[in-house]
Design a protein around this motif. Sequence first.
Motif, mmCIF file in Angstrom:
data_model
loop_
_atom_site.group_PDB
_atom_site.id
_atom_site.type_symbol
_atom_site.label_atom_id
_atom_site.label_comp_id
_atom_site.label_asym_id
_atom_site.label_seq_id
_atom_site.Cartn_x
_atom_site.Cartn_y
_atom_site.Cartn_z
ATOM 1 N N ARG A 85 0.886 3.787 -3.229
ATOM 2 C CA ARG A 85 0.461 5.184 -3.071
ATOM 3 C C ARG A 85 1.531 6.131 -3.586
ATOM 4 N NH1 ARG A 85 1.465 9.536 -0.202
ATOM 5 N NH2 ARG A 85 -0.249 10.941 0.195
ATOM 6 N N ASP A 86 2.763 5.900 -3.184
ATOM 7 C CA ASP A 86 3.860 6.759 -3.627
ATOM 8 C C ASP A 86 4.028 6.709 -5.138
ATOM 9 O OD1 ASP A 86 4.283 7.396 -1.006
ATOM 10 O OD2 ASP A 86 6.108 6.219 -0.774
ATOM 11 N N PHE A 130 -5.535 10.632 -2.257
ATOM 12 C CA PHE A 130 -4.361 10.416 -1.415
ATOM 13 C C PHE A 130 -4.665 10.879 0.008
ATOM 14 C CE2 PHE A 130 -2.716 11.141 -5.745
ATOM 15 C CZ PHE A 130 -2.169 9.897 -5.960
ATOM 16 N N CYS A 189 1.210 8.670 -6.778
ATOM 17 C CA CYS A 189 1.356 10.118 -6.544
ATOM 18 C C CYS A 189 2.461 10.707 -7.416
ATOM 19 C CB CYS A 189 1.646 10.356 -5.062
ATOM 20 S SG CYS A 189 1.489 12.070 -4.563
ATOM 21 N N PRO A 203 0.796 -1.239 0.000
ATOM 22 C CA PRO A 203 0.000 0.000 0.000
ATOM 23 C C PRO A 203 0.828 1.289 0.000
ATOM 24 C CG PRO A 203 -0.911 -1.560 1.553
ATOM 25 C CD PRO A 203 0.374 -2.145 1.065
ATOM 26 N N LYS A 204 1.867 1.351 0.817
ATOM 27 C CA LYS A 204 2.692 2.564 0.863
ATOM 28 C C LYS A 204 3.385 2.812 -0.467
ATOM 29 C CE LYS A 204 3.747 2.301 5.753
ATOM 30 N NZ LYS A 204 4.807 2.159 6.740
ATOM 31 N N ARG A 251 -6.551 0.495 -2.360
ATOM 32 C CA ARG A 251 -7.028 1.272 -1.201
ATOM 33 C C ARG A 251 -8.545 1.208 -1.057
ATOM 34 N NH1 ARG A 251 -6.628 2.890 3.599
ATOM 35 N NH2 ARG A 251 -7.032 5.059 3.999
ATOM 36 N N LEU A 270 -2.389 5.264 6.262
ATOM 37 C CA LEU A 270 -1.083 4.632 6.095
ATOM 38 C C LEU A 270 -0.104 4.985 7.206
ATOM 39 C CD1 LEU A 270 -0.517 5.031 2.273
ATOM 40 C CD2 LEU A 270 -1.272 3.020 3.503
ATOM 41 N N LEU A 280 4.933 7.300 6.645
ATOM 42 C CA LEU A 280 4.825 7.110 5.205
ATOM 43 C C LEU A 280 6.114 7.444 4.456
ATOM 44 C CD1 LEU A 280 2.971 6.389 2.871
ATOM 45 C CD2 LEU A 280 2.329 8.777 2.748
ATOM 46 N N TRP A 284 -3.633 1.868 -7.272
ATOM 47 C CA TRP A 284 -3.755 2.494 -5.956
ATOM 48 C C TRP A 284 -5.230 2.626 -5.555
ATOM 49 C CZ3 TRP A 284 -2.549 3.450 -1.307
ATOM 50 C CH2 TRP A 284 -3.108 4.510 -0.605
#
Length: 170
Positions: free
Chosen positions: A52-53, A141, A56, A48-49, A132, A150, A154, A128
């Motif tokens: 997400r990154d 986000f 983004c 997940p982290k 999520r 998160l 993060l 993502w």
Amino acid sequence: IDTDDIRLKETMRGIRREIAKTRTVRQVKPLTAKQVREILNQYRDDDPKEARDKACIALGFAGARRRSEIVSLDWQKLGTGKGVLTADEKGLTIRLMVSKTRLEGGEPEEYVIPRQDSPKVCAAVENWITLRGIKPGEPVFPAAFTGGGLGRELYEGVSWVSETKTWRAQ
């Protein structure tokens, strides 16, 4: 001291002008598409982290948007954010209601990231969203606002290493 005195204001303005003449402005080279690909290739889609990154960074680079604009996007419909991100067969669409260069009122600005030109960007963002479980009207986000979802760790210790450089999240 009378801080409203015109002579003091003129003196301070002159000092600021002189200081500005002597300061050197640090020029930072922008990341190239190749460097961004190297960074994105290091992320795992199932974490997940990292997902997400990856989403983004990919969305920010491909959409050429400010960080504040990216983290204020809601999914599919406007919720508490300042813009909306949608996806369809054509690609991703960013619709900003408010930005640094455009204040409230008038028509929203739209930016399209074509799936044909940026399939990996679309895949990263959609991964993502799916991972999520983001619902329409929710922030894309959410951890960027409150640390929710998160955790605060993060970006602690996050860095990307390529053949030639190491990047560190700030």
